[in-house]
Write a protein that holds these residues in place. Structure first.
Motif, short mmCIF file in Angstrom:
data_model
loop_
_atom_site.label_atom_id
_atom_site.label_comp_id
_atom_site.label_asym_id
_atom_site.label_seq_id
_atom_site.Cartn_x
_atom_site.Cartn_y
_atom_site.Cartn_z
N ALA A 2 0.88 -1.04 -0.06
CA ALA A 2 0.06 -0.05 -0.11
C ALA A 2 0.86 1.15 0.20
CB ALA A 2 -0.96 -0.14 1.30
N ASP A 3 0.31 2.34 -0.63
CA ASP A 3 1.31 3.72 -0.73
C ASP A 3 0.04 4.66 -0.34
OD1 ASP A 3 2.76 5.74 -1.38
OD2 ASP A 3 2.67 5.34 -3.63
N THR A 45 -3.58 5.32 -2.26
CA THR A 45 -4.60 6.16 -1.99
C THR A 45 -4.17 7.51 -2.18
OG1 THR A 45 -3.92 6.68 0.44
CG2 THR A 45 -4.94 4.51 -0.11
N ASP A 46 -5.26 8.43 -2.39
CA ASP A 46 -4.95 9.81 -2.23
C ASP A 46 -6.41 10.49 -1.97
OD1 ASP A 46 -2.29 11.32 -3.63
OD2 ASP A 46 -4.11 12.81 -3.07
N VAL A 47 -6.25 11.87 -1.37
CA VAL A 47 -7.56 12.31 -1.45
C VAL A 47 -7.68 13.21 -2.80
CG1 VAL A 47 -7.97 12.76 0.89
CG2 VAL A 47 -6.37 14.16 -0.10
N SER A 48 -6.99 13.36 -3.60
CA SER A 48 -7.02 14.11 -4.76
C SER A 48 -7.38 13.15 -5.91
CB SER A 48 -5.85 14.78 -5.19
OG SER A 48 -5.76 15.16 -6.45
N ALA A 89 -4.14 -0.68 -7.87
CA ALA A 89 -5.51 -0.32 -7.93
C ALA A 89 -5.31 1.22 -6.96
CB ALA A 89 -6.54 -1.22 -6.86
N PHE A 90 -6.19 1.92 -7.29
CA PHE A 90 -6.18 3.43 -6.94
C PHE A 90 -7.44 3.83 -6.04
CE2 PHE A 90 -2.74 2.86 -9.88
CZ PHE A 90 -1.82 3.55 -9.21
N VAL A 91 -7.24 4.09 -4.76
CA VAL A 91 -8.54 4.46 -4.07
C VAL A 91 -8.38 5.85 -3.36
CG1 VAL A 91 -9.81 3.74 -2.01
CG2 VAL A 91 -8.66 2.03 -3.32
N CYS A 127 -9.37 8.04 -0.48
CA CYS A 127 -9.56 8.25 0.90
C CYS A 127 -8.70 8.91 1.68
CB CYS A 127 -9.72 6.73 1.60
SG CYS A 127 -8.34 5.62 1.49
N SER A 128 -8.93 9.10 2.77
CA SER A 128 -7.96 9.94 3.58
C SER A 128 -6.93 8.85 4.16
CB SER A 128 -8.67 10.67 4.81
OG SER A 128 -7.71 11.27 5.39
N TYR A 129 -5.74 9.11 3.76
CA TYR A 129 -4.69 8.31 4.28
C TYR A 129 -5.21 6.78 4.00
CZ TYR A 129 -2.87 12.54 5.95
OH TYR A 129 -2.56 13.77 5.79
N ALA A 130 -5.11 6.02 5.02
CA ALA A 130 -5.52 4.24 4.67
C ALA A 130 -6.85 3.99 5.08
CB ALA A 130 -4.33 3.63 5.54
N ALA A 131 -7.73 4.98 5.45
CA ALA A 131 -9.00 4.88 6.00
C ALA A 131 -9.82 3.69 5.14
CB ALA A 131 -9.68 6.11 6.15
#
Ligand code: SAM
Ligand code: GLN
Length: 296
Positions: free
Chosen positions: A130-131, A155-158, A179-181, A183-187
């Motif tokens: 996970a990144d 993950t990213d919030v943007s 895969a790209f998701v 969310c805030s940090y790893a939430a």
């Protein structure tokens, strides 16, 4: 007088030299390198072709395009922003206004993650990475490139950054394993992960106005701003990572200058074991900090 780069009587070589001189006179840090990259982009030639075609004259279109690039660089826009691309770990990455320009220092995080990964064997299933705050996808995609059996999620919030990362995964032939998701940090993540990596925002808010103009006016502040003391992101993502790691798995994060010790303290407080020294970047700054989740 320094000749103008717009002049289509310039050859490729003389345009490169003229631009380097203008950038140098304006106090730009790496005038020679920048001029080579900008001329190469304006004439759409790689380095080898630029050398073999050094004496060819610029077309008027090429000269106009080069002058546009020159004006932007003279106004301190980074070359990576002008080109919309940057190499990281020897791989090509596209950028968007929502992504940080990946830094050479961040390759230290990839190096340390690979050193740790190669020491432990994940048996019976594919390794999972996970990144957190993936931006252009730089760290995750470099690791997936190096570990062909691994699967990864960024993950990213943007949403714009996530789209850019997804495009980069496709270009690198890694879409099937990435895969790209949003969310805030790893939430939104579910473990277990064998490696969790992150280069979170870590600049103290009050320091941002003092950064180089290249950074403060062209990198997204969402990618830089680590709150009052710079540690806001670590305080959230380290306990999340401690929950999500497989037993024996490792968290590897990037640190700002002088932050490594405090990050190790936060890792210890989340019951992770700091079992190796932080790794320095080429400038000697302790840049990559790691901890393991010990088996129960
Ligand atoms: N990993 C990329 C790299 O190393 O080049 C980008 C790192 S940049 C310093 C930090 C990233 O974290 C940015 O892409 C930013 O949008 C993202 N970010 C900021 N706040 C976040 C949050 N609450 N949750 C997830 N990502 C966040
Ligand atoms: N390394 C970047 C800089 O010095 C900051 C990136 C970050 O906050 N993670 O500008």
């Amino acid at each position: 007088m320094v000749p103008l780069a717009t002049d289509s009587r310039h050859s490729i070589e003389s345009a490169r030299r003229a631009l380097a001189a203008r950038l140098q006179a304006a106090g730009i840090e790496e005038p020679g390198l920048d001029a080579r990259l900008l001329v190469g982009a304006a004439v759409e030639l790689d380095l080898t072709a630029m050398v073999t075609q050094a004496a060819r004259r610029l077309t008027p279109d090429e000269a106009a395009r080069l002058e546009g690039y020159a004006q932007r660089r003279l106004a301190h826009e980074p070359v990576a922003r002008i080109l919309g691309a940057r190499e990281f770990w020897g791989l090509p990455f596209r950028l968007s206004e929502a992504t940080l320009v990946p830094r050479p220092d961040t390759e230290t995080v990839v190096e340390l993650a690979l050193e740790i990964f190669r020491e432990f064997r994940v048996s019976g299933r594919r390794p999972r990475i996970a990144d957190i705050g993936t931006g252009s996808g730089a760290i995750l995609l470099a690791l997936l490139h190096e570990i062909p059996e691994a699967f990864g999620v960024g993950t990213d919030v943007s949403l714009t950054a996530l789209n850019t990362a997804r495009d980069n995964a496709a270009t690198l032939g890694l879409s099937g394993r990435a895969a790209f998701v949003a969310c805030s940090y790893a939430a939104a993540l579910q473990g277990p992960f064998d490696l969790i990596v992150s280069n979170p925002p870590y600049i103290p808010s009050a320091e941002i106005p003092k950064l180089n103009i290249e950074v403060r006016e062209h990198d997204p502040h969402l990618a830089l701003d680590g709150g009052n003391d710079g540690y806001d992101a670590y305080r959230i993502l380290i306990p999340q990572a401690a929950e999500l790691l497989a037993a024996g798995g490792a968290l590897i994060v990037e640190a700002g200058q002088g932050q490594a010790r405090n990050i190790e303290t936060l890792m210890g407080a989340a019951a992770l074991s700091v079992d190796r020294p932080a790794k320095a970047d080429l400038g000697g700054i302790l840049r990559a900090v790691s901890a393991r989740k010990m088996p129960p």
